[in-house]
Design a protein around this motif. Structure first.
Motif, PDB file in Angstrom:
ATOM      1  N   UNK A  60      35.242  47.585  88.449  1.00 42.41           N
ATOM      2  CA  UNK A  60      36.665  47.583  88.614  1.00 42.41           C
ATOM      3  C   UNK A  60      37.285  45.954  88.623  1.00 42.41           C
ATOM      4  N   UNK A  61      38.653  45.775  88.832  1.00 43.16           N
ATOM      5  CA  UNK A  61      39.331  44.467  88.706  1.00 43.16           C
ATOM      6  C   UNK A  61      38.573  43.320  89.483  1.00 43.16           C
ATOM      7  N   UNK A  62      38.345  43.923  90.745  1.00 43.77           N
ATOM      8  CA  UNK A  62      37.319  43.036  91.878  1.00 43.77           C
ATOM      9  C   UNK A  62      36.224  43.758  92.035  1.00 43.77           C
ATOM     10  N   UNK A  63      35.273  42.784  91.979  1.00 43.05           N
ATOM     11  CA  UNK A  63      33.927  43.359  91.969  1.00 43.05           C
ATOM     12  C   UNK A  63      33.610  44.246  93.505  1.00 43.05           C
ATOM     13  N   UNK A  64      32.837  45.055  93.204  1.00 43.59           N
ATOM     14  CA  UNK A  64      32.391  45.798  94.581  1.00 43.59           C
ATOM     15  C   UNK A  64      30.890  45.454  94.858  1.00 43.59           C
ATOM     16  N   UNK A 102      40.095  38.580  96.035  1.00 45.67           N
ATOM     17  CA  UNK A 102      39.610  37.370  95.962  1.00 45.67           C
ATOM     18  C   UNK A 102      39.469  36.489  97.028  1.00 45.67           C
ATOM     19  N   UNK A 103      40.547  36.792  97.954  1.00 45.08           N
ATOM     20  CA  UNK A 103      40.747  36.071  99.016  1.00 45.08           C
ATOM     21  C   UNK A 103      40.140  36.603 100.443  1.00 45.08           C
ATOM     22  N   UNK A 104      39.276  37.636 100.051  1.00 44.62           N
ATOM     23  CA  UNK A 104      38.169  37.895 101.331  1.00 44.62           C
ATOM     24  C   UNK A 104      37.314  36.797 101.849  1.00 44.62           C
ATOM     25  N   UNK A 105      36.874  36.242 101.123  1.00 45.79           N
ATOM     26  CA  UNK A 105      35.807  35.150 101.394  1.00 45.79           C
ATOM     27  C   UNK A 105      36.857  34.057 102.092  1.00 45.79           C
ATOM     28  N   UNK A 106      37.780  33.517 101.619  1.00 43.95           N
ATOM     29  CA  UNK A 106      38.598  32.520 102.313  1.00 43.95           C
ATOM     30  C   UNK A 106      39.029  33.045 103.778  1.00 43.95           C
ATOM     31  N   UNK A 107      39.427  34.253 103.781  1.00 43.39           N
ATOM     32  CA  UNK A 107      39.494  34.957 105.230  1.00 43.39           C
ATOM     33  C   UNK A 107      38.402  34.922 105.909  1.00 43.39           C
ATOM     34  N   UNK A 108      37.289  35.405 105.548  1.00 43.20           N
ATOM     35  CA  UNK A 108      36.116  35.138 106.266  1.00 43.20           C
ATOM     36  C   UNK A 108      36.057  34.002 106.828  1.00 43.20           C
ATOM     37  N   UNK A 109      36.039  32.969 106.184  1.00 41.54           N
ATOM     38  CA  UNK A 109      35.731  31.452 106.485  1.00 41.54           C
ATOM     39  C   UNK A 109      36.780  31.123 107.646  1.00 41.54           C
ATOM     40  N   UNK A 110      37.937  31.839 107.616  1.00 40.47           N
ATOM     41  CA  UNK A 110      38.955  31.425 108.507  1.00 40.47           C
ATOM     42  C   UNK A 110      38.624  31.982 109.692  1.00 40.47           C
ATOM     43  N   UNK A 111      38.250  33.347 110.004  1.00 40.13           N
ATOM     44  CA  UNK A 111      38.109  33.884 111.251  1.00 40.13           C
ATOM     45  C   UNK A 111      36.576  33.437 111.786  1.00 40.13           C
ATOM     46  N   UNK A 112      35.799  33.082 110.769  1.00 40.35           N
ATOM     47  CA  UNK A 112      34.526  32.561 111.316  1.00 40.35           C
ATOM     48  C   UNK A 112      34.754  31.600 112.153  1.00 40.35           C
ATOM     49  N   UNK A 113      35.725  30.802 112.154  1.00 38.42           N
ATOM     50  CA  UNK A 113      36.096  29.621 112.917  1.00 38.42           C
ATOM     51  C   UNK A 113      36.586  29.998 114.338  1.00 38.42           C
ATOM     52  N   UNK A 114      36.814  31.113 114.958  1.00 34.86           N
ATOM     53  CA  UNK A 114      37.022  31.439 115.999  1.00 34.86           C
ATOM     54  C   UNK A 114      35.677  31.687 116.707  1.00 34.86           C
ATOM     55  N   UNK A 115      34.525  31.857 116.313  1.00 33.83           N
ATOM     56  CA  UNK A 115      33.390  31.410 117.039  1.00 33.83           C
ATOM     57  C   UNK A 115      32.665  32.688 117.792  1.00 33.83           C
ATOM     58  N   UNK A 116      33.256  33.990 117.493  1.00 30.73           N
ATOM     59  CA  UNK A 116      32.775  35.090 118.077  1.00 30.73           C
ATOM     60  C   UNK A 116      32.648  36.218 116.904  1.00 30.73           C
ATOM     61  N   UNK A 117      31.547  37.192 117.075  1.00 32.38           N
ATOM     62  CA  UNK A 117      31.542  38.322 116.082  1.00 32.38           C
ATOM     63  C   UNK A 117      32.761  38.767 115.859  1.00 32.38           C
ATOM     64  N   UNK A 118      32.938  39.168 114.722  1.00 34.21           N
ATOM     65  CA  UNK A 118      34.298  39.460 114.272  1.00 34.21           C
ATOM     66  C   UNK A 118      34.358  40.633 113.091  1.00 34.21           C
ATOM     67  N   UNK A 119      34.737  41.802 113.861  1.00 36.62           N
ATOM     68  CA  UNK A 119      34.880  43.218 113.191  1.00 36.62           C
ATOM     69  C   UNK A 119      36.096  43.394 112.387  1.00 36.62           C
TER      70      UNK A 119
END
Length: 523
Positions: free
Chosen positions: A106-110, A182-199
């Motif tokens: 698909x357009x974005x890799x799975x 493709x913005x999933x990874x930048x989003x993940x890096x952003x919420x990582x900064x909260x510093x708690x497990x993130x669902x």
């Protein structure tokens, strides 16, 4: 040929086939936290494990066995009293993806091909001192469409809760990004900064739009976050996270529709078999199960969900999607099968009105939502099987719970129809708001559903300005369902008058706000 070899050959083939159509393994206490089951690490009995539809309990040795197809995600349903490991980005690792051939192109890799199933798919847990009294941090729709908006989200919201204490986990309510996966990874890096497990959960802007079936529309999401339907426990609360975006729309294969597939509802049914009836059930999904818009959610699916919840007296459902905020209480007219109405909280968003509006002192759009709710996030405080909710406006003090609109100047001698309006962000029509002027008698305010005049004023500034403003015009106002008004008194002395407003929310908490206006005589 030796007559004994044929049966042995058949036995080996059968065993091989069984290994690929059955997943088995252990849920164990990972005492040394090395991510693998060592000989001295004991299994944990009575833990739920699922393949996304079936749910089984581990036996006395901590072992489980589940049927397996060629596209399954095996996940452990974290029990209270234990934690799951997180990866370097604070994403909980509670699942194993089994896609031997990988996702379709698909357009974005799975998901890349996972190959042969391991002989044992094990899940390590670590003992934790679960507290029945805890708080969850909830983000609605981050929904960045580009890296600039990732930056707005990071600096405008995440930075405010970075390093937060005494909050065991967070959850984003879908639309993690805005169509560009493709913005999933930048989003993940952003919420990582909260510093708690993130669902996370899946929203309609997180889909593979080139998917031909709903089952394949979450392939890129799965590659980054795991299953789009899962559950976990904390204290006396059981969380069920569901993908309620049907894509393509089964009615016309265009767009999407709110609802569930049969296998998803089967998962909920099978999961609830092992949840005590006195626990609080929290259903988290992206599209609200409300009748906000005509036919936005497939009613028969809501009916089935409500049927499954009818034996659970303590329930809450939460959603996002609308870029509004509202509290609704669903009764028999909406198919709820208990006397006590079901509370549904449609949460305001961290992106607000899609990163629109004037820029603040940091160069971040103020992004007030169309009902006048400021962008922000929610804290849900749990105490056993009960809960309370707070909404936090991003960039504002914690006690900023209302936006008050009052005239600047009124006549002190002529009759007028001047009103004070209070937009109580967390409110519902069942709440009580009162006001008084200059320390006088408290009077009840009138509830109404109409656009918030303070938000209308924001929008009109874009339409009446003679100079271009940085940022982007806000969306047109929509009716606010947490708005009250009170008529201002006439015949007051010239000068400034102070308005006090007192709001009592559904949990009995009292919130206050003040404003002022001037009276004058025409000369």
């Amino acid at each position: 040929m030796n007559k004994f070899l044929f049966p042995l050959w058949m036995l080996l083939v059968t065993a091989s086939l069984t290994a690929q159509t059955t997943a088995k393994g252990y849920v164990y206490n990972d005492a040394n936290k090395n991510g693998k089951k060592d000989r001295n690490e004991k299994g944990i009995a009575g833990v739920s494990v699922t393949n996304g539809r079936d749910v089984v309990l581990t036996d006395g040795a901590g072992q489980y066995q589940l049927p397996l197809g060629t596209d399954n995600i095996i996940s452990v349903i974290k029990p209270s009293g234990y934690n799951v490991a997180v990866n370097a980005d604070n994403q909980p690792q509670f699942y194993y993806i089994y896609k031997p051939a990988g996702s379709p192109e698909m357009k974005f890799e799975g998901v890349k091909p996972t190959g042969k199933l391991p002989a044992s798919v094990d899940f390590g847990l670590t003992a934790a001192a679960d507290n029945d009294n805890f708080t969850a941090l909830i983000f609605g729709d981050p929904q960045p469409y580009d890296l600039d908006e990732i930056d707005y989200f990071t600096r405008g919201v995440v930075a405010e809760v970075e390093g937060i204490k005494n909050v065991p986990f967070g959850l984003s309510m879908g639309d993690l990004v805005g169509n560009d996966l493709s913005l999933f990874n930048p989003y993940i890096k952003a919420v990582k900064r909260v510093g708690i497990p993130w669902y996370n959960l899946l929203g309609n802007h997180d889909l593979n739009f080139d998917a031909e079936t709903d089952e394949m529309a979450d392939e890129t999401y799965e590659a980054h976050f795991g299953p789009s339907n899962y559950a976990f426990n904390y204290g006396k609360v059981h969380f069920i996270i569901l993908d309620d975006v049907l894509y393509p729309d089964p009615r016309d294969a265009k767009g999407y529709w709110g609802g569930f597939r049969k296998d998803q509802l089967a998962f909920v049914e099978n999961d609830l078999k092992y949840v005590p009836k006195d626990h609080l059930i929290v259903i988290a999904l992206h599209i609200p199960i409300l009748d906000i818009w005509d036919d936005a959610f497939r009613e028969e699916d809501r009916d089935v969900l409500f049927q499954l919840l009818k034996e659970y007296p303590n329930t809450l459902s939460i959603s996002a999607h609308t870029h509004l905020q509202r509290q609704e209480f669903l009764g028999k007219e909406q198919g709820w099968l208990q006397e006590k109405p079901h509370h549904h909280f449609n949460i305001g968003t961290t992106s607000g009105d899609w990163y629109s509006g004037k820029l603040d002192e940091k160069g971040i759009p103020i992004s007030v939502m169309r009902d006048g709710t400021p962008k922000g996030y929610a804290f849900i405080h749990f105490n056993g099987n009960q809960y309370t909710i707070d909404y936090k406006a991003a960039g504002k003090p914690a006690d900023y719970q209302m936006e008050v609109f009052a005239p600047n100047l009124v006549s002190s001698v002529k009759k007028n129809k001047a009103y004070v309006y209070a937009n109580f962000f967390i409110g519902s029509k069942n709440d009580t708001l009162q006001y008084r002027v200059d320390g006088g008698t408290w009077k009840d305010m009138e509830f109404m559903e109409k656009p918030d005049p303070s938000y209308t004023e924001l929008v009109m500034e874009w339409d009446t300005t003679n100079e271009l403003m940085p940022g982007r015009r806000s969306s047109d106002p929509e009716d606010c369902n947490h708005l009250w008004r009170g008529k201002l008194p006439v015949h007051l002395k010239d000068g400034e008058h102070v308005i006090e407003i007192k709001a009592t929310d559904m949990f009995g908490k009292i919130h206050t706000a003040t404003a002022s206006y001037k009276s004058a005589t025409i000369k």
